[in-house]
Write an enzyme that holds these catalytic residues in place. Structure first.
Site, PDB file in Angstrom:
ATOM      1  CE  LYS A  73      80.494 -45.211  -6.860  1.00 45.24           C
ATOM      2  NZ  LYS A  73      81.880 -44.821  -7.073  1.00 45.24           N
ATOM      3  CE  LYS A  82      87.765 -50.929 -12.108  1.00 43.52           C
ATOM      4  NZ  LYS A  82      87.119 -51.273 -10.843  1.00 43.52           N
ATOM      5  CG  ASN A 103      92.764 -44.391   1.015  1.00 44.94           C
ATOM      6  OD1 ASN A 103      92.813 -43.883  -0.100  1.00 44.94           O
ATOM      7  ND2 ASN A 103      93.578 -45.360   1.369  1.00 44.94           N
ATOM      8  CB  THR A 156      92.143 -41.836  -4.682  1.00 43.49           C
ATOM      9  OG1 THR A 156      91.591 -43.066  -5.164  1.00 43.49           O
ATOM     10  CG2 THR A 156      91.181 -40.711  -5.009  1.00 43.49           C
ATOM     11  CB  SER A 207      90.904 -49.633 -10.550  1.00 47.78           C
ATOM     12  OG  SER A 207      90.605 -49.569  -9.178  1.00 47.78           O
TER      13      SER A 207
END
Length: 411
Positions: free
Chosen positions: A102, A66, A216, A185, A344
């Protein structure tokens, strides 16, 4: 020290504390798979342009790999490798059943039109579609990518494999994205901060905060801190930095910024030198932007009592040592900013089940995961007599090592 060297150093320290076998240690450090692909697309003017795309799949002992996909001119194999490894430990710290990965493309997304970005994303997906998947490797947005990028990946992947909403997370809500993912987050950072302050007999209400980065993560964290009665006294981003010792009106600042205004032009605060932001006096410093912002030059001048790492790798190892000697408590990135990967995971679960949750449930479950992870880190700190960074690394590395051994790894 670059991100790969710093991450590997932290891993080796954790490995030493855990007493891992040297062969197992080496095996855990080496990526499972590294992918490098050439992506050539026609530009809007008909000319051809080529980009290099990467995907590093670090470890799958605890579940599908992930990690985000970033579009940035400085994407290189070293950086992608470090961030993939970091994701392996981060998912283990958060206790979500994933490994780490990644990816990225070396490009300047701001220089490409929307149709060029779509073509680039689809070509990249065509090159890696047989190496990602719901139970193999699940990409997500990162720097320079967003929910639209994930929608293109989902659509392109589905042409080869049928409808597969769980192949990516961070999707638009209309395509199976999760409620609460956008704020996840930043909200996770706030839950982590609450746990840390409670440990020291303090709370967000009545504490002062400095926020570096107002994208964000920074804007959500600042907004939720403001909601809880915390005083955000300084904020900075690429357009400049501002301060107000009586507290910045965060909702008004968000409105100002969404209207196209620069931070330094906000009427509810005075402009300040951006170099002074990280060393401004406060209770809690939140670096929410780039890596390596706390270094040996500015660390001696940091006046915050707590540093909560909302960005990836904001503190150099040298700065870490300086801050520790000063008595500054650092809450590490592999825990503090894990809210995104936790939600997620919730999105992935909802897609697999075909049953969506309401936002209240998402936020309630996120708080539970963040609190449990903090308590587990504290337990490792006591067991190994170490700081919070090593507590988090020993927790993550130990979980991955145990999973690896249980699957039948032989020295």
């Amino acid at each position: 020290m670059n991100a790969l060297a710093a991450t590997s150093r932290n891993f080796r320290q954790a490995s030493k504390l855990l007493g891992l076998d040297s062969k197992l240690e080496k095996s855990l450090l080496i990526p499972f798979r590294e992918i490098k692909v050439e992506c050539t697309i026609p530009k809007d003017d008909g000319s051809l342009v080529s980009f290099i795309g990467f995907r590093v799949q670090h470890d799958n002992a605890r579940g599908p790999m992930k990690g985000g996909i970033r579009y940035h001119p400085e994407v290189d194999p070293d950086e992608v490798n470090a961030l993939a490894q970091l994701m392996t430990w981060k998912t283990a710290v958060a206790a979500v059943p994933y490994g780490g990965a990644k990816g990225g493309i070396g490009c300047s997304p701001g220089d490409l039109s929307s149709s060029e970005l779509e073509r680039l994303t689809r070509v990249f997906t065509q090159k890696i579609h047989d190496l990602i998947g719901t139970h193999t490797d699940v990409p997500a947005p990162d720097m320079g990518t967003n929910a639209q990028t994930m929608a293109w990946i989902l659509d392109e992947y589905s042409k080869f494999h049928g409808h597969s909403p769980a192949v990516v997370t961070g999707k638009p809500i209309d395509l199976g994205g999760s409620l609460g993912r956008d704020a996840a987050t930043g909200r996770g950072v706030v839950f982590a901060t609450e746990s840390l302050l409670a440990e020291h007999g303090k709370s967000i209400s009545g504490s002062t905060f400095v926020v570096q980065g107002f994208g964000n993560v920074g804007s959500w964290a600042a907004s939720l801190i403001h909601e809880r009665g915390g005083k955000v006294i300084a904020i900075g981003d690429v357009t400049g930095s501002i301060k107000n010792n009586n507290g910045i009106d965060v909702p008004a600042l968000i409105k100002h910024k969404s209207g196209g205004g620069a931070l330094k032009d906000f009427s509810g605060a005075e402009a300040m030198d951006s170099k002074d932001l990280l060393v401004h006096e406060c209770d809690v410093l939140l670096p929410c932007a780039l890596g390596g912002v706390l270094n040996r030059e500015n660390a001696p001048h940091v006046k915050a009592k707590f540093v909560v790492e909302a960005a990836n790798h904001p503190t150099d190892p040298e700065a870490d040592e300086i801050l520790a000697k000063k008595g500054v408590v650092v809450l590490p990135d592999i825990y503090a900013n894990s809210g995104g990967v936790i939600v997620s995971y919730f999105e992935w679960v909802q897609n697999i089940q075909g049953f969506m949750w309401d936002e209240e449930k998402v936020n309630m479950e996120l708080k539970k995961y963040m609190n449990n992870a903090f308590n587990n880190i504290k337990h490792m700190c006591k067991s190994h007599d170490c700081n919070l960074r090593m507590g988090a690394f020993t927790l993550g590395v130990n979980r991955v090592a145990r999973a690896t051994l249980l699957r039948g790894w032989e020295a």
